[in-house]
Design an enzyme around this catalytic site. Sequence first.
Site, PDB file in Angstrom:
ATOM      1  N   TYR A  57      10.901  14.982 -27.676  1.00 51.42           N
ATOM      2  CA  TYR A  57      10.062  15.443 -26.567  1.00 51.42           C
ATOM      3  C   TYR A  57       8.881  16.246 -27.119  1.00 51.42           C
ATOM      4  O   TYR A  57       8.938  17.452 -27.292  1.00 51.42           O
ATOM      5  CB  TYR A  57      10.866  16.285 -25.574  1.00 51.42           C
ATOM      6  CG  TYR A  57      12.098  15.601 -25.008  1.00 51.42           C
ATOM      7  CD1 TYR A  57      12.226  14.210 -24.994  1.00 51.42           C
ATOM      8  CD2 TYR A  57      13.152  16.346 -24.481  1.00 51.42           C
ATOM      9  CE1 TYR A  57      13.358  13.591 -24.480  1.00 51.42           C
ATOM     10  CE2 TYR A  57      14.284  15.731 -23.959  1.00 51.42           C
ATOM     11  CZ  TYR A  57      14.380  14.359 -23.964  1.00 51.42           C
ATOM     12  OH  TYR A  57      15.504  13.754 -23.463  1.00 51.42           O
ATOM     13  N   HIS A 123      20.454  10.325 -30.010  1.00 48.35           N
ATOM     14  CA  HIS A 123      19.667   9.970 -28.814  1.00 48.35           C
ATOM     15  C   HIS A 123      19.890   8.512 -28.401  1.00 48.35           C
ATOM     16  O   HIS A 123      19.990   8.205 -27.215  1.00 48.35           O
ATOM     17  CB  HIS A 123      18.182  10.235 -29.113  1.00 48.35           C
ATOM     18  CG  HIS A 123      17.384  10.654 -27.927  1.00 48.35           C
ATOM     19  ND1 HIS A 123      16.328  11.523 -28.002  1.00 48.35           N
ATOM     20  CD2 HIS A 123      17.467  10.326 -26.615  1.00 48.35           C
ATOM     21  CE1 HIS A 123      15.805  11.704 -26.791  1.00 48.35           C
ATOM     22  NE2 HIS A 123      16.480  10.987 -25.940  1.00 48.35           N
ATOM     23  N   PRO A 203      18.948  12.728 -13.019  1.00 48.08           N
ATOM     24  CA  PRO A 203      19.845  12.778 -11.851  1.00 48.08           C
ATOM     25  C   PRO A 203      19.114  12.638 -10.513  1.00 48.08           C
ATOM     26  O   PRO A 203      19.733  12.308  -9.510  1.00 48.08           O
ATOM     27  CB  PRO A 203      20.484  14.174 -11.957  1.00 48.08           C
ATOM     28  CG  PRO A 203      19.500  14.989 -12.730  1.00 48.08           C
ATOM     29  CD  PRO A 203      18.879  14.032 -13.713  1.00 48.08           C
ATOM     30  N   LEU A 204      17.791  12.861 -10.554  1.00 49.85           N
ATOM     31  CA  LEU A 204      16.996  12.699  -9.329  1.00 49.85           C
ATOM     32  C   LEU A 204      16.259  11.357  -9.350  1.00 49.85           C
ATOM     33  O   LEU A 204      15.271  11.167  -8.637  1.00 49.85           O
ATOM     34  CB  LEU A 204      15.986  13.850  -9.206  1.00 49.85           C
ATOM     35  CG  LEU A 204      16.599  15.253  -9.215  1.00 49.85           C
ATOM     36  CD1 LEU A 204      15.518  16.325  -9.280  1.00 49.85           C
ATOM     37  CD2 LEU A 204      17.470  15.452  -7.970  1.00 49.85           C
ATOM     38  N   GLY A 205      16.748  10.441 -10.175  1.00 51.27           N
ATOM     39  CA  GLY A 205      16.079   9.141 -10.274  1.00 51.27           C
ATOM     40  C   GLY A 205      14.625   9.304 -10.675  1.00 51.27           C
ATOM     41  O   GLY A 205      13.738   8.672 -10.117  1.00 51.27           O
ATOM     42  N   GLY A 207      12.699  11.564 -10.050  1.00 51.36           N
ATOM     43  CA  GLY A 207      11.910  12.086  -8.933  1.00 51.36           C
ATOM     44  C   GLY A 207      11.984  11.240  -7.674  1.00 51.36           C
ATOM     45  O   GLY A 207      11.774  11.733  -6.573  1.00 51.36           O
ATOM     46  N   PHE A 208      12.330   9.957  -7.818  1.00 51.59           N
ATOM     47  CA  PHE A 208      12.264   9.054  -6.659  1.00 51.59           C
ATOM     48  C   PHE A 208      13.222   9.457  -5.540  1.00 51.59           C
ATOM     49  O   PHE A 208      12.886   9.378  -4.345  1.00 51.59           O
ATOM     50  CB  PHE A 208      12.545   7.609  -7.092  1.00 51.59           C
ATOM     51  CG  PHE A 208      12.280   6.612  -6.000  1.00 51.59           C
ATOM     52  CD1 PHE A 208      10.982   6.199  -5.714  1.00 51.59           C
ATOM     53  CD2 PHE A 208      13.320   6.105  -5.226  1.00 51.59           C
ATOM     54  CE1 PHE A 208      10.729   5.305  -4.684  1.00 51.59           C
ATOM     55  CE2 PHE A 208      13.066   5.204  -4.187  1.00 51.59           C
ATOM     56  CZ  PHE A 208      11.772   4.801  -3.920  1.00 51.59           C
TER      57      PHE A 208
HETATM   58  N1  NAP Z   1      19.068  11.113 -23.176  1.00 53.99           N
HETATM   59  C1  NAP Z   1      17.994  10.490 -22.742  1.00 53.99           C
HETATM   60  O1  NAP Z   1      17.641   9.415 -23.239  1.00 53.99           O
HETATM   61  C2  NAP Z   1      17.186  11.088 -21.623  1.00 53.99           C
HETATM   62  C3  NAP Z   1      16.255  10.323 -20.919  1.00 53.99           C
HETATM   63  C4  NAP Z   1      15.543  10.919 -19.876  1.00 53.99           C
HETATM   64  C5  NAP Z   1      15.756  12.247 -19.565  1.00 53.99           C
HETATM   65  N2  NAP Z   1      16.663  12.980 -20.282  1.00 53.99           N
HETATM   66  C6  NAP Z   1      16.927  14.398 -19.957  1.00 53.99           C
HETATM   67  O2  NAP Z   1      17.268  14.511 -18.575  1.00 53.99           O
HETATM   68  C7  NAP Z   1      16.425  15.468 -17.949  1.00 53.99           C
HETATM   69  C8  NAP Z   1      16.187  15.114 -16.495  1.00 53.99           C
HETATM   70  O3  NAP Z   1      15.754  13.776 -16.340  1.00 53.99           O
HETATM   71  P1  NAP Z   1      14.292  13.367 -15.857  1.00 53.99           P
HETATM   72  O4  NAP Z   1      13.369  14.506 -16.050  1.00 53.99           O
HETATM   73  O5  NAP Z   1      14.009  12.068 -16.511  1.00 53.99           O
HETATM   74  O6  NAP Z   1      14.467  13.028 -14.331  1.00 53.99           O
HETATM   75  P2  NAP Z   1      14.939  13.802 -13.019  1.00 53.99           P
HETATM   76  O7  NAP Z   1      15.495  15.113 -13.330  1.00 53.99           O
HETATM   77  O8  NAP Z   1      15.751  12.811 -12.276  1.00 53.99           O
HETATM   78  O9  NAP Z   1      13.548  13.935 -12.232  1.00 53.99           O
HETATM   79  C9  NAP Z   1      12.485  14.680 -12.718  1.00 53.99           C
HETATM   80  C10 NAP Z   1      11.278  14.387 -11.833  1.00 53.99           C
HETATM   81  O10 NAP Z   1      11.589  14.760 -10.495  1.00 53.99           O
HETATM   82  C11 NAP Z   1      10.620  15.671  -9.985  1.00 53.99           C
HETATM   83  N3  NAP Z   1      11.395  16.678  -9.214  1.00 53.99           N
HETATM   84  C12 NAP Z   1      12.339  17.521  -9.702  1.00 53.99           C
HETATM   85  N4  NAP Z   1      12.879  18.263  -8.714  1.00 53.99           N
HETATM   86  C13 NAP Z   1      12.261  17.870  -7.576  1.00 53.99           C
HETATM   87  C14 NAP Z   1      12.387  18.257  -6.230  1.00 53.99           C
HETATM   88  N5  NAP Z   1      13.262  19.172  -5.851  1.00 53.99           N
HETATM   89  N6  NAP Z   1      11.582  17.645  -5.302  1.00 53.99           N
HETATM   90  C15 NAP Z   1      10.689  16.703  -5.685  1.00 53.99           C
HETATM   91  N7  NAP Z   1      10.531  16.273  -6.960  1.00 53.99           N
HETATM   92  C16 NAP Z   1      11.314  16.862  -7.901  1.00 53.99           C
HETATM   93  C17 NAP Z   1       9.923  16.249 -11.189  1.00 53.99           C
HETATM   94  O11 NAP Z   1       8.581  16.484 -10.902  1.00 53.99           O
HETATM   95  P3  NAP Z   1       7.939  17.965 -10.997  1.00 53.99           P
HETATM   96  O12 NAP Z   1       7.955  18.338 -12.427  1.00 53.99           O
HETATM   97  O13 NAP Z   1       6.584  17.758 -10.430  1.00 53.99           O
HETATM   98  O14 NAP Z   1       8.816  18.820 -10.141  1.00 53.99           O
HETATM   99  C18 NAP Z   1      10.043  15.118 -12.218  1.00 53.99           C
HETATM  100  O15 NAP Z   1       8.976  14.225 -12.112  1.00 53.99           O
HETATM  101  C19 NAP Z   1      15.156  15.451 -18.811  1.00 53.99           C
HETATM  102  O16 NAP Z   1      14.402  16.637 -18.645  1.00 53.99           O
HETATM  103  C20 NAP Z   1      15.725  15.292 -20.191  1.00 53.99           C
HETATM  104  O17 NAP Z   1      16.128  16.580 -20.688  1.00 53.99           O
HETATM  105  C21 NAP Z   1      17.377  12.418 -21.287  1.00 53.99           C
END
Ligand code: NAP
Length: 327
Positions: A57, A123, A203-205, A207-208
């Site tokens: 990252y 990873h 976990p939030l897809g 953001g979707f």
């Molecule tokens: N192991 C792997 O290969 C891998 C891959 C992907 C991710 N990850 C880890 O998993 C973590 C989380 O996954 P992710 O960031 O991909 O996706 P996520 O947590 O499902 O979603 C993040 C997105 O949702 C938006 N969001 C968050 N809370 C919200 C709310 N309450 N209302 C509206 N929008 C919201 C954020 O935008 P804003 O910033 O504008 O709020 C961001 O764009 C990452 O930070 C990373 O540490 C690991």
Amino acid sequence: MHKRKLGNTGLEVSAIGLGCMGLSFGYGPAVEQQAGIALIRRAFELGVTFFDTAEAYGPGANEELLGAAVQPFRDQVVIATKFGFVDGVPTKGVDSRPETIRAVADASLKRLKTDHIDLFYQHRVDPDVPMEEVAGTVKRLIEEGKVRHFGLSEAGEQSIRRAHAVHPVAALQSEYSLWWREPEHKVFPTLDELGIGFVPFSPLGKGFLTGAIDKDTSFDSSDFRNVVPRFSEENRKANAGLVEVLGSIADGKGATRAQIAIAWLLAQKPSIAPIPGTTKISRLEENLGAAAISLSADDLTAIEAALAQITIVGERYPAHLQQRVDK
Ligand SMILES: NC(=O)c1ccc[n+]([C@@H]2O[C@H](COP(=O)([O-])OP(=O)(O)OC[C@H]3O[C@@H](n4cnc5c(N)ncnc54)[C@H](OP(=O)(O)O)[C@@H]3O)[C@@H](O)[C@H]2O)c1
């Protein structure tokens, strides 16, 4: 915030962690250093003791940010980071050779300003390096005190078993949410059998699921979602039904969609700790509110029934990255 045990290796974390990736990488420009630090510290104030980052990252930038942010309370939190890409750059391919793992561990320790990594994940599985060698290398890092626990990300059953036979795996981190449920049948039985915890990413897809994204949303040119088929305009439109259903479930519980998406994950099994990511303190506070929402068996049945009416369309990765996912 209550705590949970991840697997049988004694690793205890807050039920909801913080995914730090988006602060530096993946979803548009990095946030300002001070804003990132403030968000991470606010998470800690609200009970988060589980912070997720990776060499990839930034590369490196997100570990530096996290390291700076947790300095005042380093010993009270679990830092999870990851190795396994060439030069820490996912588009360059995977590299889990023992010498690379050791070099990444040392570089990550420096960037994180700490003397140990609490949870060190591979990873992505490297098809060119036997899992026994990877696990053996992490095992030695654990013996040396540089690492406390071993994890895998997006690994399949055979890789998990091979790794676990060399050194107990504390946690598997893979994508899992209301719109990506493959782990339930693909790896959960193995994790339960071996006593391995589960950390759902995105976990939030991405953001979707929160309802904040629709067919008209435009992403920054550096945003990874531009190349994810599930986020094409057409597929966002086709998947809007899920957001709608989640909205009515959330209304019924006096919660938000994001909170329902997280509470649903928490309800799936005891040894699970999701790591939602956000760059905004208001959303962080909203997301952590999910820890106080308990979904009853009736709620879960109703969610299941509603989801059964919906077909999700679009791959979760572009084809070139899909090949990386371990079978
Ligand atoms: N192991 C792997 O290969 C891998 C891959 C992907 C991710 N990850 C880890 O998993 C973590 C989380 O996954 P992710 O960031 O991909 O996706 P996520 O947590 O499902 O979603 C993040 C997105 O949702 C938006 N969001 C968050 N809370 C919200 C709310 N309450 N209302 C509206 N929008 C919201 C954020 O935008 P804003 O910033 O504008 O709020 C961001 O764009 C990452 O930070 C990373 O540490 C690991």
